[in-house]
Design a protein around this motif. Structure first.
Motif, PDB file in Angstrom:
ATOM      1  N   ASP A 246     -41.136 -68.541  47.552  1.00 44.17           N
ATOM      2  CA  ASP A 246     -41.031 -67.714  46.868  1.00 44.17           C
ATOM      3  C   ASP A 246     -39.731 -67.357  46.251  1.00 44.17           C
ATOM      4  N   LEU A 247     -38.727 -67.590  47.384  1.00 45.11           N
ATOM      5  CA  LEU A 247     -37.223 -67.190  46.754  1.00 45.11           C
ATOM      6  C   LEU A 247     -36.669 -68.364  46.044  1.00 45.11           C
ATOM      7  N   GLY A 248     -37.227 -69.637  46.409  1.00 45.03           N
ATOM      8  CA  GLY A 248     -36.600 -70.723  45.472  1.00 45.03           C
ATOM      9  C   GLY A 248     -37.135 -70.523  44.008  1.00 45.03           C
ATOM     10  N   ARG A 249     -38.324 -70.017  43.816  1.00 41.06           N
ATOM     11  CA  ARG A 249     -39.045 -69.862  42.495  1.00 41.06           C
ATOM     12  C   ARG A 249     -38.039 -68.964  41.752  1.00 41.06           C
ATOM     13  N   ARG A 250     -37.859 -67.663  42.481  1.00 44.11           N
ATOM     14  CA  ARG A 250     -37.239 -66.608  42.157  1.00 44.11           C
ATOM     15  C   ARG A 250     -35.656 -67.148  41.517  1.00 44.11           C
ATOM     16  N   ALA A 251     -35.053 -67.861  42.468  1.00 46.53           N
ATOM     17  CA  ALA A 251     -33.588 -68.267  42.158  1.00 46.53           C
ATOM     18  C   ALA A 251     -33.648 -69.176  41.014  1.00 46.53           C
ATOM     19  N   ALA A 252     -34.752 -70.095  40.853  1.00 48.73           N
ATOM     20  CA  ALA A 252     -34.806 -71.194  39.653  1.00 48.73           C
ATOM     21  C   ALA A 252     -34.817 -70.194  38.595  1.00 48.73           C
ATOM     22  N   GLY A 253     -36.001 -69.106  38.590  1.00 46.30           N
ATOM     23  CA  GLY A 253     -36.052 -68.410  37.505  1.00 46.30           C
ATOM     24  C   GLY A 253     -35.022 -67.920  36.851  1.00 46.30           C
ATOM     25  N   LEU A 254     -34.061 -67.196  37.857  1.00 45.97           N
ATOM     26  CA  LEU A 254     -32.788 -66.589  37.516  1.00 45.97           C
ATOM     27  C   LEU A 254     -31.620 -67.482  36.798  1.00 45.97           C
ATOM     28  N   LEU A 255     -31.948 -68.838  37.032  1.00 50.33           N
ATOM     29  CA  LEU A 255     -30.828 -69.682  36.546  1.00 50.33           C
ATOM     30  C   LEU A 255     -31.623 -70.692  35.488  1.00 50.33           C
ATOM     31  N   SER A 256     -32.628 -70.107  34.892  1.00 48.47           N
ATOM     32  CA  SER A 256     -33.520 -71.282  34.035  1.00 48.47           C
ATOM     33  C   SER A 256     -32.682 -71.187  32.544  1.00 48.47           C
ATOM     34  N   VAL A 257     -32.415 -69.875  32.484  1.00 47.85           N
ATOM     35  CA  VAL A 257     -31.668 -69.862  30.858  1.00 47.85           C
ATOM     36  C   VAL A 257     -30.403 -70.815  30.919  1.00 47.85           C
ATOM     37  N   LYS A 258     -29.492 -70.436  32.159  1.00 45.96           N
ATOM     38  CA  LYS A 258     -28.253 -71.266  32.046  1.00 45.96           C
ATOM     39  C   LYS A 258     -28.619 -72.918  32.235  1.00 45.96           C
ATOM     40  N   ALA A 259     -29.621 -73.288  32.836  1.00 44.31           N
ATOM     41  CA  ALA A 259     -29.966 -74.709  32.824  1.00 44.31           C
ATOM     42  C   ALA A 259     -30.213 -75.268  31.415  1.00 44.31           C
ATOM     43  N   LEU A 260     -31.062 -74.123  30.700  1.00 42.43           N
ATOM     44  CA  LEU A 260     -31.606 -74.751  29.444  1.00 42.43           C
ATOM     45  C   LEU A 260     -30.449 -74.937  28.574  1.00 42.43           C
ATOM     46  N   ASP A 261     -29.314 -74.084  28.659  1.00 41.24           N
ATOM     47  CA  ASP A 261     -28.139 -74.161  27.850  1.00 41.24           C
ATOM     48  C   ASP A 261     -27.535 -75.523  28.037  1.00 41.24           C
ATOM     49  N   LYS A 262     -27.817 -76.128  29.057  1.00 38.76           N
ATOM     50  CA  LYS A 262     -27.307 -77.701  29.345  1.00 38.76           C
ATOM     51  C   LYS A 262     -28.524 -78.716  29.217  1.00 38.76           C
ATOM     52  N   GLY A 263     -29.650 -78.218  28.671  1.00 39.34           N
ATOM     53  CA  GLY A 263     -30.658 -79.067  28.457  1.00 39.34           C
ATOM     54  C   GLY A 263     -31.213 -79.532  29.768  1.00 39.34           C
ATOM     55  N   MET A 264     -30.998 -78.748  30.939  1.00 36.33           N
ATOM     56  CA  MET A 264     -31.492 -79.171  32.220  1.00 36.33           C
ATOM     57  C   MET A 264     -32.734 -78.485  32.446  1.00 36.33           C
ATOM     58  N   ARG A 265     -33.493 -79.266  33.687  1.00 33.98           N
ATOM     59  CA  ARG A 265     -34.666 -78.425  33.832  1.00 33.98           C
ATOM     60  C   ARG A 265     -34.528 -78.343  35.443  1.00 33.98           C
TER      61      ARG A 265
ATOM     62  N   PRO B  64     -25.140 -83.626  35.310  1.00 30.97           N
ATOM     63  CA  PRO B  64     -24.822 -83.708  33.832  1.00 30.97           C
ATOM     64  C   PRO B  64     -25.896 -82.973  33.218  1.00 30.97           C
ATOM     65  N   ASP B  65     -25.551 -82.810  31.975  1.00 30.92           N
ATOM     66  CA  ASP B  65     -26.331 -82.190  31.024  1.00 30.92           C
ATOM     67  C   ASP B  65     -27.705 -83.023  31.046  1.00 30.92           C
ATOM     68  N   GLY B  66     -28.934 -82.510  30.652  1.00 32.08           N
ATOM     69  CA  GLY B  66     -30.134 -83.340  30.641  1.00 32.08           C
ATOM     70  C   GLY B  66     -30.798 -83.652  31.938  1.00 32.08           C
ATOM     71  N   SER B  67     -30.024 -83.176  32.734  1.00 30.84           N
ATOM     72  CA  SER B  67     -30.497 -83.836  34.137  1.00 30.84           C
ATOM     73  C   SER B  67     -31.784 -82.851  34.820  1.00 30.84           C
ATOM     74  N   GLU B  68     -32.211 -83.385  35.936  1.00 27.42           N
ATOM     75  CA  GLU B  68     -33.182 -82.394  36.668  1.00 27.42           C
ATOM     76  C   GLU B  68     -32.708 -81.918  38.018  1.00 27.42           C
ATOM     77  N   ILE B  69     -33.069 -80.673  38.524  1.00 26.07           N
ATOM     78  CA  ILE B  69     -32.623 -80.036  39.607  1.00 26.07           C
ATOM     79  C   ILE B  69     -33.891 -79.836  40.350  1.00 26.07           C
ATOM     80  N   LEU B  70     -34.280 -80.234  41.521  1.00 28.31           N
ATOM     81  CA  LEU B  70     -35.611 -80.321  42.278  1.00 28.31           C
ATOM     82  C   LEU B  70     -35.298 -79.447  43.397  1.00 28.31           C
ATOM     83  N   VAL B  71     -36.059 -78.354  43.404  1.00 34.06           N
ATOM     84  CA  VAL B  71     -36.014 -77.242  44.643  1.00 34.06           C
ATOM     85  C   VAL B  71     -37.313 -77.355  45.508  1.00 34.06           C
ATOM     86  N   VAL B  72     -37.079 -77.997  46.794  1.00 34.79           N
ATOM     87  CA  VAL B  72     -38.302 -78.305  47.432  1.00 34.79           C
ATOM     88  C   VAL B  72     -38.134 -77.650  48.705  1.00 34.79           C
TER      89      VAL B  72
END
Ligand code: ADP
Length: 459
Positions: free
Chosen positions: A317-336, A371-379
């Motif tokens: 749950d905390l991983g989902r929340r933290a990912a949500g908080l940073l999703s806009v910043k990630a999107l700025d760099k084309g990251m997921r 790098p821009d466009g790369s993916e970040i995995l939270v598991v």
């Protein structure tokens, strides 16, 4: 010292190629002291850099400046206005005061003798001591265990707010101005109090390179309240946070909001470079805000009795929340950011907001350094040995095996000097994880992206 009266506004004009064309008497005197004259390059670096900025942007620029003169430091407020054939400088609030430490050797020796009780320190932009000089004063003024070059200022001194809740030094640093009257106790011996004053050091290009100042011993009960009564940071970390809020975060928040409004052109269209300049102000403000948060955290967690709450937390749950908080910043760099599946749940013990803080730091670093466009995995996973685990895996340059311990040191940035970070994030994160009876490790093979593993006691 006989300070001559000055006109309310001191004016000067500077040509497009940086020559001082005209100047009121006090400024001309300063220019001559600095080895220049009329018709020559403006030799006061801070003023020259403001004039340059104003010319480059074509807008009015105003800011505080502290200039060093022979007879002391001069605080002033400078406004640079673009003209057809150069820049007009108007200076208000010209205030002279004796400098506590001079840069040249004979004067410094004389000053130190006069100051008797004090000693001198100099720090760089990383807040590391560069120079420590014992004063000529009475026995006992110099701490028995003085800082050595390379030591962290914030680890050596515990800053204390004044009666108003202000911290003169933090305010000075934020405004790049001289400060005085900052009380501080030695971290190693909180009964030893000092009063710190200091002034900014600039290089010839007008860049801030650090601070130099003096430390005077303060008698308990004379200059300052006794340690037991003082609202010392060391004693009330939450009080420190509240006071920081009033003296720094709130004004800084207003600056950021105003700069955002300007850069978003909500009040009408602007020249693109002016909008960009406002964006720079907002992002510098955000960086400063993050640094203030880090320093506030540092004050709290570096204490031997720092405690965290032990509660039930769900790492997924905390991983989902933290990912949500940073999703806009990630999107700025084309990251997921690929967060744990909504059905995943891995229970652990820890403090909810501290675990979130760690995860935001780890994912934030992945966004920043991969790098821009790369993916970040939270598991998440259970390791079978009583530990619950959450990992942040990115596709960036990774961390060399030899650097996997060093990276957790205070202020360590592995040679990076961009303005985006302070090198405190991982230090703070690991301290927090260990306070929760867990740890942070780095996994992944050489040549792979970074893999940060947060382990906490499983529930
Ligand atoms: P900051 O990010 O503010 O510099 P941190 O303590 O969070 O401070 O990180 C320290 C250093 O570790 C960073 O400056 C960077 O060099 C390196 N680092 C951290 N996370 C990563 C990552 N995901 N990939 C590559 N390098 C990283």
């Amino acid at each position: 010292m006989n300070i001559p009266a000055h006109p309310a506004i001191i004016r000067a004009s500077v040509s497009v190629d940086g020559l001082l064309l005209s100047a009121d008497a006090p400024l001309l005197a300063l220019q001559r002291e600095a080895g220049g004259d009329l018709g020559q390059v403006l030799a006061i670096p801070q003023l020259a850099s403001i004039a340059r900025l104003c010319r480059r942007l074509g807008v009015t620029v105003s800011r505080p400046v502290t200039a060093a003169a022979d007879r002391g430091d001069i605080d002033m407020w400078v406004r640079a206005h673009p003209e057809k054939d150069g820049t007009m400088l108007s200076i208000v609030d010209w205030r002279e005061h004796p400098s506590l430490v001079r840069t040249d050797e004979p004067r410094r020796a004389a000053d130190l003798a006069a100051l008797a009780e004090g000693w001198t320190w100099q720090i760089d932009m990383q807040l590391q001591f560069q120079l420590v000089l014992e004063g000529g004063g009475a026995h006992g003024a110099f701490p028995p265990d003085p800082p050595v070059p390379g030591h962290w200022f914030s680890a050596y001194f515990q800053l204390q707010p004044d009666e108003e809740g202000d911290m003169a030094m933090l305010r000075g640093l934020a405004q790049r101005r001289a400060f005085r009257g900052q009380r501080a106790a030695l971290t190693a011996d909180s009964a030893r109090l000092f009063e710190l004053s200091g002034f900014p050091l600039f290089d010839l290009a007008g860049q801030l390179t650090g601070y130099r100042g003096s430390a005077f011993p303060v008698e308990r009960g004379v200059f300052a309240p006794a340690v037991e009564d003082a609202p010392a940071l060391a004693i009330y970390p939450e009080e420190f946070g509240r006071r920081l809020d009033r003296s720094l975060r709130r004004p800084l928040g207003r600056i950021i909001a105003n700069a955002d409004t300007i850069s978003a052109q909500l009040e009408g269209p602007l020249r693109p470079d002016y909008a960009g300049y406002a964006q720079d102000i907002a992002s510098a403000g955000r960086h400063l805000m993050a640094l203030i948060d880090d320093l506030a955290d540092l004050q709290a967690i570096d204490r031997a009795d720092f405690k965290v709450i032990s509660e039930e937390v769900d790492l997924a749950d905390l991983g989902r929340r933290a990912a949500g908080l940073l999703s806009v910043k990630a999107l700025d760099k084309g990251m997921r950011i690929i967060a744990p599946h909504p059905d995943d749940s891995v229970m652990a013990t820890g403090e909810f907001r501290r675990v979130l803080q760690i995860l935001v730091n780890l994912i934030g670093n992945a966004v920043r350094y991969a790098p821009d466009g790369s993916e970040i995995l939270v598991v998440t996973e259970h390791d079978g040995g009583g530990q619950a685990i959450i990992m942040v895996i990115d596709q960036g340059p990774g961390i060399a095996v030899a650097e996997r311990e060093r990276i957790f040191d205070k202020f360590e940035r592995l040679g990076r000097d961009d303005s985006g970070g302070s090198g405190l994030g991982l230090y703070i994160s690991r301290r927090l994880a260990r306070a929760m009876k867990g740890d942070i490790r780095i996994g992944g093979g050489p040549g792979e992206g970074a893999r940060f593993i947060l382990a906490l006691p499983a529930l």
